[in-house]
Scaffold this motif. Sequence first.
Motif, mmCIF file in Angstrom:
data_model
loop_
_atom_site.group_PDB
_atom_site.id
_atom_site.type_symbol
_atom_site.label_atom_id
_atom_site.label_comp_id
_atom_site.label_asym_id
_atom_site.label_seq_id
_atom_site.Cartn_x
_atom_site.Cartn_y
_atom_site.Cartn_z
ATOM 1 N N MET A 464 0.844 -1.211 0.000
ATOM 2 C CA MET A 464 0.000 0.000 0.000
ATOM 3 C C MET A 464 0.874 1.255 0.000
ATOM 4 S SD MET A 464 -2.920 -1.607 2.383
ATOM 5 C CE MET A 464 -3.689 -0.181 3.068
ATOM 6 N N LEU A 465 1.952 1.187 0.773
ATOM 7 C CA LEU A 465 2.893 2.325 0.778
ATOM 8 C C LEU A 465 3.557 2.491 -0.591
ATOM 9 C CD1 LEU A 465 4.690 2.068 4.208
ATOM 10 C CD2 LEU A 465 3.586 4.104 3.265
ATOM 11 N N ALA A 466 3.900 1.361 -1.179
ATOM 12 C CA ALA A 466 4.538 1.407 -2.504
ATOM 13 C C ALA A 466 3.602 2.099 -3.489
ATOM 14 C CB ALA A 466 4.871 -0.001 -2.983
ATOM 15 N N LEU A 498 6.868 3.664 -14.528
ATOM 16 C CA LEU A 498 6.007 3.970 -13.374
ATOM 17 C C LEU A 498 4.643 3.294 -13.509
ATOM 18 C CD1 LEU A 498 6.948 7.723 -12.826
ATOM 19 C CD2 LEU A 498 7.170 5.905 -11.109
ATOM 20 N N LEU A 499 4.099 3.323 -14.715
ATOM 21 C CA LEU A 499 2.788 2.703 -14.922
ATOM 22 C C LEU A 499 2.874 1.184 -14.758
ATOM 23 C CD1 LEU A 499 -0.078 3.492 -15.546
ATOM 24 C CD2 LEU A 499 0.429 3.412 -17.983
ATOM 25 N N VAL A 500 3.973 0.610 -15.237
ATOM 26 C CA VAL A 500 4.146 -0.845 -15.071
ATOM 27 C C VAL A 500 4.311 -1.167 -13.574
ATOM 28 C CG1 VAL A 500 5.536 -2.873 -15.676
ATOM 29 C CG2 VAL A 500 5.122 -1.106 -17.390
ATOM 30 N N CYS A 501 5.065 -0.324 -12.854
ATOM 31 C CA CYS A 501 5.222 -0.530 -11.398
ATOM 32 C C CYS A 501 3.862 -0.545 -10.722
ATOM 33 C CB CYS A 501 6.053 0.598 -10.773
ATOM 34 S SG CYS A 501 7.795 0.496 -11.147
ATOM 35 N N LYS A 502 3.024 0.409 -11.089
ATOM 36 C CA LYS A 502 1.692 0.505 -10.475
ATOM 37 C C LYS A 502 0.920 -0.808 -10.707
ATOM 38 C CE LYS A 502 -2.276 3.636 -10.551
ATOM 39 N NZ LYS A 502 -2.484 3.835 -9.122
#
Length: 562
Positions: A464-466, A498-502
Amino acid sequence: MGIKLRHEIISTDVLIIGGGTAGCYAALTLCKNSKLKVVIAEKANIKRSGCLAAGVNAINAYIVEGRTPEDYVDYAIKDANGIVRKDLLLSVAKRFNEVTAQMEKLGLVILKDTDGNYVTRGNRNIKINGENFKPILAKAVRKGKNIEVFNNVNITDFMVNDNTIYGAIGFSIREEIAYEFRAKAVIVSTGGAAGLYKPNNPGTSRHKMWYPPFNTGAGYAMGIKAGAEMTSFEMRFIALRCKDTIAPTGTIAQGVQAKQINSLGEVYENNYGITTSERVYGTVKENQLGKGPCYLQTSAMDKVKEKDLLKAYLNMAPSQTLKWIESGKLPSEQDVEITGTEPYIVGGHTASGYWVNTNRETTIHGLYAGGDVTGGCPQKYVSGALAEGEIAALDIISKISEFAEIKENVAKESRKIVKEYEDILKSANALFTAEELEEAMQKVMDEYAGGISTNYQFNEKQLMLAEEKIDNLIQLSKNLSASDMHELMFVYELRERLLVCKSVIAHLYHRKETRWHSFNENLDYPQQRDEYFCYVNSKFENDKLKIIYRDIVKEAVYEHKN
Ligand SMILES: Cc1cc2nc3c(=O)[nH]c(=O)nc-3n(C[C@H](O)[C@H](O)[C@H](O)COP(=O)(O)OP(=O)(O)OC[C@H]3O[C@@H](n4cnc5c(N)ncnc54)[C@H](O)[C@@H]3O)c2cc1C
């Protein structure tokens, strides 16, 4: 200061985004079997781009004598603990040998024994001289009559309307040109995503990673933005590598049957299992137990095998051979230290990527996916990427009359994207650089989403923090500036990652079990759970990721239903 880009419109029948293994082979298939006009848009130069330029020395997926495609499928299902698409696996396994034979005809050197049979490595591999693989493929593409290649063109967005694709938009990284490629069908083959997590090596060596750092997950990001369904991003891939050089370990493990041992000299590999993820997990565990470092036991190997090993690495990962020579101790005199890399998202090794039907059409009509960008079909490697390029191309040929021509409202959208490029080039004095935000992103993923520093483990609170921190970085990335076309590419690469990380975070969160040790090591749910014997899929809707749990596909042929 501002840059006004020249806006060039190129029309074609089929657009291929990414001229790597799958993309080049798809172009050759289209050329051989149709008169369709084909354009390849490649961010580097097809002669030496993508995974094949990173060093290959075997066809990892091959049906050796006495084995069948079904045997291969069984192996891949077991290795992925059931979360695969059997239809996809079987369709590539049936083509492994034929695409390999085609590559040999084009000039690829495949090693043969004195009887003229291919030299095998283990049950599924054959040895090749890999250093010329990409130039050979690129040469054949350049000879293709109907194929036009645009090198140094970075694609950022699909042109999609009503869930149908009409082409894609990008820019030259050398000249001040924006490209609008209009096409009836599109194949995305941009590879997987590297650089999401903090890597093994620091400073200027940080790009010395297992997967090509230029494969930034662009294909995934474009698909996510356009609302394509994605699968299994939580099945991350962590490679077991030779420490520091990040050279492959398979050549040693399979080539000379070297065992994994801890610092006490104990063979530990059988204590944890021998699937791809368990080999990483065992190494992590031994280190946690204070029995590290871990090694591949090469000492006392014979001199003939040693010479072969030195040659093999010189061919594929020269830094490892140089390291042996530099240290004054060859592999027969010292064991090779091994370590896990940072996690990657790569559909050629695991099952993460586009959710496709059996013919590799994604959930967006007219958009196909091939190679590492395609999900559901792990362990497909080079021959699988070639096979998927071929499958997608053949389906496009059979359906080309069904695909639509571009509409004016779609073209209008593309002008907005070109304006976005110009705005980034125009703006000055951004608070951060893309590189700084990239470092922050990698730190977040490392510490809160199961990177190297947490032994690949995470819990829900951390995830959740990530998510919160990645969302903040996404906001900050909206204000980046670029002083030239090359920097503009860095801005988009960061946004893609960033979008892939999400998505990765959301997938890790929603598989509430530990199905693959290390690949998704969920401390809140450390066991495998029967109710998660399903695919975790996702789709971007109204700026939010919607999670879809799908039943395991049992049909021999799968079509999208909803
Ligand atoms: C280090 C390493 C060693 C390997 N060794 C072996 C081996 O020995 N045997 C084996 O069978 N398999 C091996 N593999 C796996 C195999 O090489 C890959 O699975 C396969 O080549 C992937 O093909 P692809 O077409 O999906 O991706 P790639 O070949 O990587 O192609 C992707 C292409 O897309 C381009 N691209 C990316 N983003 C954009 C964008 N935004 N716009 C335009 N173009 C873009 C890239 O520049 C690249 O050319 C290895 C992989 C790696 C990384």
